[in-house]
Design a protein around this motif. Structure first.
Motif, PDB file in Angstrom:
ATOM      1  N   TRP A  34      -1.811  -0.100 -11.709  1.00  0.00           N
ATOM      2  CA  TRP A  34      -2.040  -0.128 -10.262  1.00  0.00           C
ATOM      3  C   TRP A  34      -0.757   0.184  -9.497  1.00  0.00           C
ATOM      4  N   TYR A  37      -0.006   3.926  -9.698  1.00  0.00           N
ATOM      5  CA  TYR A  37      -0.879   4.729  -8.831  1.00  0.00           C
ATOM      6  C   TYR A  37      -0.525   4.516  -7.356  1.00  0.00           C
ATOM      7  N   ASP A  38      -0.104   3.297  -7.015  1.00  0.00           N
ATOM      8  CA  ASP A  38       0.356   3.044  -5.650  1.00  0.00           C
ATOM      9  C   ASP A  38       1.599   3.866  -5.323  1.00  0.00           C
ATOM     10  N   GLY A 159      -5.657  -8.857 -12.011  1.00  0.00           N
ATOM     11  CA  GLY A 159      -6.155  -8.399 -10.725  1.00  0.00           C
ATOM     12  C   GLY A 159      -6.028  -9.459  -9.646  1.00  0.00           C
ATOM     13  N   TYR A 162      -2.296 -10.107  -8.893  1.00  0.00           N
ATOM     14  CA  TYR A 162      -1.672  -8.964  -8.223  1.00  0.00           C
ATOM     15  C   TYR A 162      -1.768  -9.107  -6.701  1.00  0.00           C
ATOM     16  N   PRO A 239      -7.920   3.005 -12.465  1.00  0.00           N
ATOM     17  CA  PRO A 239      -7.424   2.879 -11.090  1.00  0.00           C
ATOM     18  C   PRO A 239      -8.051   3.904 -10.137  1.00  0.00           C
ATOM     19  N   LYS A 243     -10.540   2.762  -7.079  1.00  0.00           N
ATOM     20  CA  LYS A 243     -10.125   2.999  -5.695  1.00  0.00           C
ATOM     21  C   LYS A 243     -10.924   4.112  -5.026  1.00  0.00           C
ATOM     22  N   PRO A 250      -7.750  -4.087  -6.495  1.00  0.00           N
ATOM     23  CA  PRO A 250      -7.217  -4.586  -7.769  1.00  0.00           C
ATOM     24  C   PRO A 250      -8.155  -5.568  -8.460  1.00  0.00           C
ATOM     25  N   MET A 253     -10.784  -3.541 -10.102  1.00  0.00           N
ATOM     26  CA  MET A 253     -10.244  -2.880 -11.289  1.00  0.00           C
ATOM     27  C   MET A 253     -10.103  -3.862 -12.443  1.00  0.00           C
TER      28      MET A 253
END
Length: 405
Positions: A34, A37-38, A159, A162, A239, A243, A250, A253
């Motif tokens: 995550w 990808y962010d 998740g 996070y 991810p 999204k 999160p 996911m």
């Protein structure tokens, strides 16, 4: 029965270490995926995480098997889990102070991959020293059950945590790995195995590869897993699916990443109480075909709950293949070679998982995530057909324990 296995103190120590390690690894996978990808919004970068984890496994294969067959396997696992916990702690500090970059995430993934390269074959080779041969298939299924609990709980916890921040996830991973280190460090063996190995040589190092090449049943089982999961694995794209396709965060996911483990846990509990007795070869091929079909359904789904169901079926079918493959590898291999054979087997498994993530990332970057997953599932079905033809010994295998001629 499974309850009698849990009465064994050595096996309980083993399961505790296994649970802590897998719990930590799965939480870390959610956080790294995550966060990457962010930072990058790139499917290709998600795929490169798989490469970073797989590369040390590939480079260290021969050394890993040599070490696992020559030295105290408990000490090897203790050192590896301690390393993984330290890396997680460093990632927590880096994230807390806003120092993490994609490059540092790759470095962390590489170090975790190096630790797991030594940890996995050493742990696998320990199991036959903890239980009797008759109990081994049931022990492997129960081991998989506990492992799946970690795989289920890990992504969900990752998740949820996070939401506090990625640094909190990494810190929790460090604690779990350090607990696992203590559990395996105090592991007593049920029965000791004499280690009378010849001096190190090229022949000794390559013995695991040679043994698998000669044992067509083992070669067929682990190569089937390699190519099926290599093509059908879609976890690297979760991810993106969470999204952009299923429109969740999160927490969603984490649920998606846990779904295969839920199916696998239910199946492993069933297999622990009802071990496979007949037609294990055909059952394995049928399970891998179902894995491919479930992958296709997941790839085409835009409904969160349908996707969860497809992933659960995917995990259940994969668990059947895992138990058959693991049992065949352990039961068909002498203890003196289990480290080297398990190291080679781990490379096949690592290639299927980590290279599968890279393959999915590259294909998704070129064609989009949905075609990447669907094409992978179709490829898995093709592999099943080819392997049934190329490995008739595996197709016709009747039981996990080979019958004397």
């Amino acid at each position: 029965m499974a309850s009698s296995l849990l009465a064994l103190k050595p096996y309980r120590h083993f399961l505790a270490s296994r649970l802590g390690s897998f719990l930590a690894y799965q939480m870390l996978a959610v956080a790294v995926g995550w966060q990457m990808y962010d930072l990058t919004h790139s499917a290709l970068n998600l795929g490169f995480i798989g490469i970073a984890q797989f590369l040390p496994q590939l480079l260290l294969t021969l050394v890993v098997g040599h070490v696992a067959d020559r030295y105290d396997r408990r000490r090897i696992v203790t050192l590896c889990q301690g390393l993984e916990g330290t890396v997680a702690l460093l990632l927590a500090l880096g994230s807390f102070f806003h120092l993490l970059t994609p490059v540092l995430l790759y470095v962390g993934a590489f170090c975790i991959g190096a630790g797991r390269a030594f940890e996995s074959p050493s742990l696998q080779a320990l199991v036959p020293s903890l239980v009797t041969e008759d109990d081994l298939p049931r022990a492997l299924a129960l081991n998989s059950s506990v492992m799946q609990i970690g795989i289920i709980s890990g992504p969900a916890l990752g998740g949820f945590i996070y939401a506090i921040g990625p640094d909190a996830v990494y810190a929790t991973c460090a604690v779990a790995w350090f607990i696992a280190t203590v559990a395996v460090g105090t592991l007593p063996l049920l029965r000791k195995v004499e280690n009378k190995q010849p001096p190190a040589s090229l022949a000794f190092l390559f013995a695991g590869i040679h043994y698998i090449r000669e044992k067509k049943v083992i070669l067929g089982a682990i190569s089937l897993d390699l190519f099926a999961v290599l093509l059908g694995g879609a976890t690297a794209l979760l991810p993106i699916y969470a999204k952009d396709i299923l429109h969740t965060g999160p927490w969603g996911m984490g649920m998606l990443r846990s779904a295969p483990a839920v199916g696998a846990l239910l199946m492993s509990v069933y297999l622990a109480h009802n071990p496979l007795q007949r037609r294990v070869g055909k059952i394995m091929f049928g399970a891998v075909a179902l894995f491919g079909l479930a992958t296709i359904v997941f790839g085409l789904s835009s409904n969160f709950f349908v996707s969860l169901g497809a992933l659960a079926v995917l995990g259940a079918s994969d668990m059947i293949s895992v138990v058959v493959r693991s049992s065949l590898v352990q039961l068909e291999t002498p203890d003196a070679m289990r480290g080297r054979v398990s190291a080679v087997s781990s490379i096949f498994i690592g290639a299927s998982n980590q290279l599968g993530e890279f393959e999915s990332g590259v294909t998704a970057a070129l064609l989009g995530p949905i075609p990447a997953v669907v094409i992978g599932g179709v490829g898995t079905l093709i592999v099943v057909g080819l392997w049934m033809r190329w490995f008739p010994q595996l197709t016709q295998r009747e039981s996990l324990v080979s019958k004397p001629a």
